[in-house]
Design a protein around this motif. Structure first.
Motif, PDB file in Angstrom:
ATOM      1  N   GLY A 122       4.153  46.047  39.722  1.00 16.96           N
ATOM      2  CA  GLY A 122       3.312  44.953  39.260  1.00 16.96           C
ATOM      3  C   GLY A 122       1.894  45.062  39.785  1.00 16.96           C
ATOM      4  O   GLY A 122       0.928  44.806  39.056  1.00 16.96           O
ATOM      5  N   ASP A 123       1.746  45.450  41.055  1.00 18.23           N
ATOM      6  CA  ASP A 123       0.403  45.644  41.615  1.00 18.23           C
ATOM      7  C   ASP A 123      -0.329  46.771  40.897  1.00 18.23           C
ATOM      8  O   ASP A 123      -1.526  46.661  40.593  1.00 18.23           O
ATOM      9  N   ALA A 124       0.384  47.866  40.643  1.00 19.88           N
ATOM     10  CA  ALA A 124      -0.243  48.998  39.955  1.00 19.88           C
ATOM     11  C   ALA A 124      -0.623  48.628  38.529  1.00 19.88           C
ATOM     12  O   ALA A 124      -1.712  48.988  38.046  1.00 19.88           O
ATOM     13  N   LEU A 125       0.242  47.893  37.826  1.00 24.52           N
ATOM     14  CA  LEU A 125      -0.057  47.501  36.445  1.00 24.52           C
ATOM     15  C   LEU A 125      -1.247  46.552  36.385  1.00 24.52           C
ATOM     16  O   LEU A 125      -2.040  46.603  35.431  1.00 24.52           O
ATOM     17  N   SER A 171      26.441  44.291  42.617  1.00 22.28           N
ATOM     18  CA  SER A 171      25.152  44.644  42.009  1.00 22.28           C
ATOM     19  C   SER A 171      23.961  44.012  42.721  1.00 22.28           C
ATOM     20  O   SER A 171      22.821  44.261  42.315  1.00 22.28           O
ATOM     21  N   GLN A 172      24.188  43.209  43.767  1.00 23.01           N
ATOM     22  CA  GLN A 172      23.078  42.557  44.452  1.00 23.01           C
ATOM     23  C   GLN A 172      22.122  43.566  45.076  1.00 23.01           C
ATOM     24  O   GLN A 172      20.906  43.361  45.090  1.00 23.01           O
ATOM     25  N   THR A 173      22.670  44.657  45.620  1.00 23.76           N
ATOM     26  CA  THR A 173      21.801  45.696  46.190  1.00 23.76           C
ATOM     27  C   THR A 173      20.888  46.279  45.130  1.00 23.76           C
ATOM     28  O   THR A 173      19.686  46.494  45.366  1.00 23.76           O
ATOM     29  N   LEU A 174      21.437  46.526  43.942  1.00 27.29           N
ATOM     30  CA  LEU A 174      20.633  47.069  42.852  1.00 27.29           C
ATOM     31  C   LEU A 174      19.579  46.058  42.399  1.00 27.29           C
ATOM     32  O   LEU A 174      18.446  46.438  42.070  1.00 27.29           O
ATOM     33  N   VAL A 175      19.915  44.776  42.393  1.00 28.72           N
ATOM     34  CA  VAL A 175      18.951  43.743  42.008  1.00 28.72           C
ATOM     35  C   VAL A 175      17.798  43.702  43.009  1.00 28.72           C
ATOM     36  O   VAL A 175      16.623  43.593  42.627  1.00 28.72           O
ATOM     37  N   LEU A 176      18.101  43.796  44.296  1.00 33.79           N
ATOM     38  CA  LEU A 176      17.054  43.797  45.320  1.00 33.79           C
ATOM     39  C   LEU A 176      16.156  45.022  45.167  1.00 33.79           C
ATOM     40  O   LEU A 176      14.932  44.929  45.331  1.00 33.79           O
ATOM     41  N   MET A 177      16.755  46.174  44.836  1.00 36.46           N
ATOM     42  CA  MET A 177      15.955  47.374  44.589  1.00 36.46           C
ATOM     43  C   MET A 177      15.037  47.176  43.389  1.00 36.46           C
ATOM     44  O   MET A 177      13.863  47.584  43.403  1.00 36.46           O
ATOM     45  N   ALA A 178      15.560  46.553  42.331  1.00 36.16           N
ATOM     46  CA  ALA A 178      14.750  46.304  41.132  1.00 36.16           C
ATOM     47  C   ALA A 178      13.604  45.348  41.436  1.00 36.16           C
ATOM     48  O   ALA A 178      12.493  45.511  40.920  1.00 36.16           O
ATOM     49  N   GLN A 179      13.844  44.344  42.255  1.00 44.09           N
ATOM     50  CA  GLN A 179      12.770  43.430  42.648  1.00 44.09           C
ATOM     51  C   GLN A 179      11.692  44.158  43.438  1.00 44.09           C
ATOM     52  O   GLN A 179      10.496  43.922  43.243  1.00 44.09           O
ATOM     53  N   GLN A 180      12.103  45.047  44.332  1.00 41.22           N
ATOM     54  CA  GLN A 180      11.140  45.869  45.068  1.00 41.22           C
ATOM     55  C   GLN A 180      10.340  46.755  44.118  1.00 41.22           C
ATOM     56  O   GLN A 180       9.119  46.902  44.254  1.00 41.22           O
ATOM     57  N   LEU A 181      11.029  47.345  43.145  1.00 39.17           N
ATOM     58  CA  LEU A 181      10.359  48.193  42.158  1.00 39.17           C
ATOM     59  C   LEU A 181       9.358  47.379  41.342  1.00 39.17           C
ATOM     60  O   LEU A 181       8.224  47.826  41.100  1.00 39.17           O
ATOM     61  N   ASN A 182       9.744  46.177  40.918  1.00 38.24           N
ATOM     62  CA  ASN A 182       8.850  45.335  40.121  1.00 38.24           C
ATOM     63  C   ASN A 182       7.623  44.903  40.918  1.00 38.24           C
ATOM     64  O   ASN A 182       6.515  44.801  40.368  1.00 38.24           O
ATOM     65  N   THR A 183       7.807  44.633  42.202  1.00 40.55           N
ATOM     66  CA  THR A 183       6.679  44.201  43.031  1.00 40.55           C
ATOM     67  C   THR A 183       5.626  45.301  43.149  1.00 40.55           C
ATOM     68  O   THR A 183       4.427  45.058  42.947  1.00 40.55           O
TER      69      THR A 183
END
Length: 473
Positions: free
Chosen positions: A365-368, A350-362
């Protein structure tokens, strides 16, 4: 939904009319692709869509094979992006917290995140509101469009369909009746009146459109991002559906294996053929020798096919899909009972999915943050430049996408509190111990009540001591 066609709208400038025309063209151009992504997300794929014309008969082309891989590719990643509000270094965030609560932004973000991953982006629009000061809404590309300004690095203009009506000509089709056009200086409300549109202008001070995109996996040539359901992923879903269909057909043949009988008379043949099911389920088949040839009938059964090749191909396709999407093989339904996967191995997958989620949050986060700053400016009726440092010095907070167990986070919290004693009195400490926001509020309230009771007891003790001293004197 019917294609957008505004024609010439009275009340728009030449520049605004050109922007509206370009936006409607962009919206109409992408609708077929958006409908295709919807189809794969919902799993409404028929054999006609995937048949390559070799093994699957045309008579089964309307058969739908259930497959939720498209939904899993979107929802599992979206579930790891858990927006939790905004935090600031100083100042009071009560006004911003109220805007978030009034707009149910945390719950709306969860829905918007799914649309973002499904289509590649989602659009947030803002407008002044008498009741809650600023209204924030999210629109998927199925109901909105925007043009990108590369020089400014943001949206140049955009539109969002706010309301629709049933189409009078085509049953089951809806046509837009209320559309908002977002420009640098105004929100223009377009209303359909029969065959023509009217414009109502609402100016603002933001000096940019009141529209902000949340974008997944953007590139230089695709500023509005790319969908999780891109062509390569859809091809793997097609492959899976073909495998399941072939396996289903093979199982039908295995259930009723091919049998043969040689050396029977015409009457015996007619009797057998006239009731095939009875011959199949009967426990005994009797036949007399053929009087013409003197031969005894010869019974036999063809070798049954095997499902093993289908299962192996299904495992291979599922593994490819997991690798392409970052999901674990267990997420797509592949379980190896002979060698069960350990919990550590699942976490490693699941590490790949976690890295994708971190990219998504970053990126989100800027847009929010931009959305929050514009919302505060609209609520106060000022420009972005007039916001205070406390209002702009904020950031979106997301929960840990790795989703660690309570035991792990609680152990880490206790170790941190042993080194920083003040940390034990924070809400973050209680969150790491596994308490929900509601539990934390109850804990804080009860702690305050206990402190108040202790204070009253101390005051009563001091009063009794003073009275005792006076009596002694």
């Amino acid at each position: 939904m019917t294609p957008l066609n505004f024609g010439v709208v009275e009340g728009l400038s030449n520049e605004e009319q050109a922007q509206l025309s370009n936006l409607s063209d962009a919206f109409n151009y992408h609708q077929s692709a958006n409908e295709l992504k919807d189809k794969y997300y919902e799993g409404h794929i028929t054999l006609h869509d995937v048949n390559i014309g070799i093994a699957l008969p045309d008579g089964l082309k309307k058969l739908e094979v259930g497959c939720n891989w498209g939904q899993k590719a979107v929802d599992i990643l979206a579930s790891r992006s858990m927006f939790d509000g905004f935090v600031g270094n100083s100042g009071n965030l009560d006004e911003l917290s109220k805007l978030i609560a009034d707009n149910r932004l945390i719950a709306e973000y969860a829905k918007a995140c799914r649309d973002e991953l499904k289509y590649g982006c989602v659009f947030a629009t803002l407008s002044a509101d008498d009741a809650i000061k600023c209204k924030i809404r999210f629109h998927s590309p199925a109901a909105a469009a925007a043009l990108w300004n590369g020089e400014k690095g943001r949206i140049d203009c955009g539109l969002a369909i706010i309301d629709t009506l049933p189409d009078e000509k085509d049953k089951g089709i809806w046509r837009p009746s209320l559309v908002n056009l977002y420009t640098d200086t105004a929100v223009i409300v377009l209303k359909a009146n029969g065959s023509y549109w009217t414009a109502e202008r609402h100016t603002h001070k933001m000096n940019r459109p009141l529209m902000e995109p949340l974008i997944w996996n953007a590139t230089s040539d695709k500023p509005f991002g790319r969908s999780r359901l891109k062509k390569a992923i859809r091809s793997l879903i097609d492959d899976y559906i073909r495998i399941v269909a072939n396996a289903t057909i093979a199982l039908e043949f295995d259930t009723t294996p091919q049998k043969y009988i040689l050396g029977v008379t015409d009457e015996q043949y007619d009797s057998i053929v006239s009731n095939k099911f009875k011959q199949y389920v009967g426990s005994m088949i009797a036949a007399t020798p053929n009087p013409e040839t003197g031969e005894s009938p010869d019974f036999g059964q063809l070798a049954q096919g095997s499902l093993s090749p289908h299962v192996e191909k299904m495992r291979m396709t599922a593994t490819q899909f997991a690798a392409a999407t970052g999901l674990t093989v267990t997420d797509v339904g592949v379980i190896n009972d002979a060698n069960p996967t350990s919990s550590d191995a699942i976490l490693a997958q699941s590490q790949t999915l976690v890295l994708m989620a971190q990219q998504l949050n970053t990126s989100n986060g800027d847009a929010l943050k931009t959305i929050a700053c514009m919302a505060q400016a609209i609520a106060r009726d000022v420009t972005l430049a007039d916001l205070t440092p406390e209002e702009t010095d904020i950031m979106a907070h997301f929960k840990n996408p790795a989703m660690p167990s309570v035991a792990v986070t609680a152990d880490a919290a206790i170790k941190i509190a042993s080194a920083r004693q003040e940390f034990a009195s924070t809400d973050t400490f209680l969150e790491m111990l596994g308490f929900s926001p509601a539990d934390i509020r109850r804990i804080k309230a009860q702690e305050q009540r206990v402190r108040g009771q202790h204070l009253l007891m101390e005051m009563e003790t001091e009063i009794d001591d003073d009275d005792f001293g006076e009596n002694v004197e």
